[in-house]
Design a protein around this motif. Structure first.
Motif, PDB file in Angstrom:
ATOM      1  N   GLU A 183       0.830  -1.301  -0.111  1.00  0.00           N
ATOM      2  CA  GLU A 183      -0.062   0.003  -0.014  1.00  0.00           C
ATOM      3  C   GLU A 183       0.949   1.212  -0.119  1.00  0.00           C
ATOM      4  O   GLU A 183       0.412   2.227  -0.711  1.00  0.00           O
ATOM      5  CB  GLU A 183      -0.919  -0.002   1.275  1.00  0.00           C
ATOM      6  CG  GLU A 183      -2.036   1.193   1.369  1.00  0.00           C
ATOM      7  CD  GLU A 183      -2.875   1.106   2.436  1.00  0.00           C
ATOM      8  OE1 GLU A 183      -3.600   2.038   2.715  1.00  0.00           O
ATOM      9  OE2 GLU A 183      -3.179  -0.093   2.982  1.00  0.00           O
ATOM     10  N   ALA A 184       1.898   1.182   0.800  1.00  0.00           N
ATOM     11  CA  ALA A 184       2.771   2.098   0.976  1.00  0.00           C
ATOM     12  C   ALA A 184       3.616   2.766  -0.481  1.00  0.00           C
ATOM     13  O   ALA A 184       3.600   3.817  -1.066  1.00  0.00           O
ATOM     14  CB  ALA A 184       3.905   2.180   1.864  1.00  0.00           C
ATOM     15  N   ALA A 185       3.867   1.399  -1.174  1.00  0.00           N
ATOM     16  CA  ALA A 185       4.605   1.683  -2.364  1.00  0.00           C
ATOM     17  C   ALA A 185       3.682   2.066  -3.537  1.00  0.00           C
ATOM     18  O   ALA A 185       4.171   2.842  -4.477  1.00  0.00           O
ATOM     19  CB  ALA A 185       5.276   0.270  -2.880  1.00  0.00           C
ATOM     20  N   ALA A 186       2.444   1.704  -3.173  1.00  0.00           N
ATOM     21  CA  ALA A 186       1.409   2.179  -4.379  1.00  0.00           C
ATOM     22  C   ALA A 186       1.211   3.767  -4.266  1.00  0.00           C
ATOM     23  O   ALA A 186       1.010   4.258  -5.263  1.00  0.00           O
ATOM     24  CB  ALA A 186      -0.050   1.317  -4.169  1.00  0.00           C
ATOM     25  N   SER A 187       1.322   4.251  -3.135  1.00  0.00           N
ATOM     26  CA  SER A 187       0.985   5.690  -2.775  1.00  0.00           C
ATOM     27  C   SER A 187       2.251   6.591  -3.294  1.00  0.00           C
ATOM     28  O   SER A 187       2.224   7.689  -3.584  1.00  0.00           O
ATOM     29  CB  SER A 187       0.278   5.925  -1.504  1.00  0.00           C
ATOM     30  OG  SER A 187       1.498   5.639  -0.538  1.00  0.00           O
ATOM     31  N   GLN A 188       3.312   5.894  -3.168  1.00  0.00           N
ATOM     32  CA  GLN A 188       4.792   6.719  -3.312  1.00  0.00           C
ATOM     33  C   GLN A 188       5.545   5.621  -3.926  1.00  0.00           C
ATOM     34  O   GLN A 188       6.530   4.979  -3.633  1.00  0.00           O
ATOM     35  CB  GLN A 188       5.370   6.680  -1.838  1.00  0.00           C
ATOM     36  CG  GLN A 188       4.617   7.649  -0.899  1.00  0.00           C
ATOM     37  CD  GLN A 188       5.265   7.642   0.527  1.00  0.00           C
ATOM     38  OE1 GLN A 188       6.443   8.079   0.587  1.00  0.00           O
ATOM     39  NE2 GLN A 188       4.484   7.421   1.433  1.00  0.00           N
ATOM     40  N   PRO A 189       5.803   5.547  -5.231  1.00  0.00           N
ATOM     41  CA  PRO A 189       6.125   4.795  -6.427  1.00  0.00           C
ATOM     42  C   PRO A 189       7.693   5.098  -6.306  1.00  0.00           C
ATOM     43  O   PRO A 189       8.396   4.054  -6.595  1.00  0.00           O
ATOM     44  CB  PRO A 189       5.542   5.078  -7.728  1.00  0.00           C
ATOM     45  CG  PRO A 189       4.310   5.728  -7.371  1.00  0.00           C
ATOM     46  CD  PRO A 189       4.290   6.300  -6.071  1.00  0.00           C
ATOM     47  N   ASP A 190       7.959   6.336  -5.978  1.00  0.00           N
ATOM     48  CA  ASP A 190       9.336   6.560  -6.028  1.00  0.00           C
ATOM     49  C   ASP A 190      10.094   6.588  -4.570  1.00  0.00           C
ATOM     50  O   ASP A 190      11.259   6.974  -4.535  1.00  0.00           O
ATOM     51  CB  ASP A 190       9.744   7.910  -6.719  1.00  0.00           C
ATOM     52  CG  ASP A 190       9.111   7.918  -8.125  1.00  0.00           C
ATOM     53  OD1 ASP A 190       9.416   6.951  -8.802  1.00  0.00           O
ATOM     54  OD2 ASP A 190       8.568   8.883  -8.549  1.00  0.00           O
ATOM     55  N   ALA A 191       9.327   6.183  -3.672  1.00  0.00           N
ATOM     56  CA  ALA A 191      10.021   6.154  -2.416  1.00  0.00           C
ATOM     57  C   ALA A 191      11.042   5.207  -2.076  1.00  0.00           C
ATOM     58  O   ALA A 191      11.129   4.301  -2.644  1.00  0.00           O
ATOM     59  CB  ALA A 191       8.766   5.681  -1.250  1.00  0.00           C
TER      60      ALA A 191
END
Length: 225
Positions: free
Chosen positions: A200-208
């Motif tokens: 979920e975190a990666a989906a909202s912040q693709p470049d994180a």
């Protein structure tokens, strides 16, 4: 079993390439995303491979990351899903997208792939949800493997320059997700909960990066209210 090929790319078609390894040409089928990331004709190339052998067929499938290869293997293990459907899903979502969709139970994203109906998409998510944490923790790419010994693969190499680095576009994201999953596991979170939060975190912040994913995942895992 051929697990990895390193040679020169001699021919490109719509869905496959011909890789010359010491004078032997191997036809390798790939997803649309992998095809787009491969180098041009005449250049050095390296791919992980999965071989399908049947009475009437012997075919190689190529991948730029261990995550993509493992998802292909797992997708093909689901009833009603063959190599063609697996590549369609990987073409539509990419390996990181598949990881997120499976971890989050998002069968609608899986259904968006060509040739995948709602029942098949639901079966894929249901059958593979427990596999997502392990696959997301891998995060390896061919480019990384070229700097060290191959892991659990049979490598056919020729004396040629190292391939130009052309990892799948989301390989950095895969490495960050793998690191975040490891950190959350060390903090005592269960694999499924950690995988869902990281996805979920990666989906909202693709470049994180890894640190940002850990912080975002911890916020999602924090008790509500």
């Amino acid at each position: 079993m051929i697990g990895k090929l390193t040679g020169r790319l001699e021919y490109r078609a719509a869905d496959h390439v011909l890789i010359n390894v010491r004078g032997v040409g191997y036809i390798v089928y790939c997803s649309d995303r992998t095809m787009a990331a491969l180098p041009g004709v005449g250049e050095a190339v390296s791919v992980y491979t999965d071989m399908v052998v049947r009475e009437d067929l012997m075919q190689l499938y190529g991948f730029l990351s261990l995550v993509e290869k493992e998802w292909h293997r797992l997708l093909c293990s689901v009833q009603g899903v063959g190599a063609k459907v697996s590549l369609a899903i990987l073409s539509a979502l990419g390996p990181d997208g598949v990881s997120r969709a499976i971890a989050l139970g998002d069968w609608a994203s899986v259904k968006a792939a060509k040739g995948v109906g709602p029942k098949t998409a639901q079966r894929i998510v249901l059958d593979l949800k427990d596999k997502a944490p392990g696959v997301m923790a891998m995060g390896g790419t061919v480019a990384e493997a070229m700097d060290g010994p191959a892991l659990d693969v049979v490598e056919l190499t020729e004396p040629a320059p190292k391939p130009k680095r052309a990892p799948a576009p989301a390989s950095g994201s895969a490495a960050a997700s793998a690191g975040a999953l490891s950190a959350l596991a060390n903090l005592g979170y269960g694999p499924s909960d950690a995988a869902s939060a990281v996805a979920e975190a990666a989906a909202s912040q693709p470049d994180a990066g890894e640190a940002d994913l850990i912080r975002a995942a911890l916020r999602l895992l924090a008790p509500k209210g």
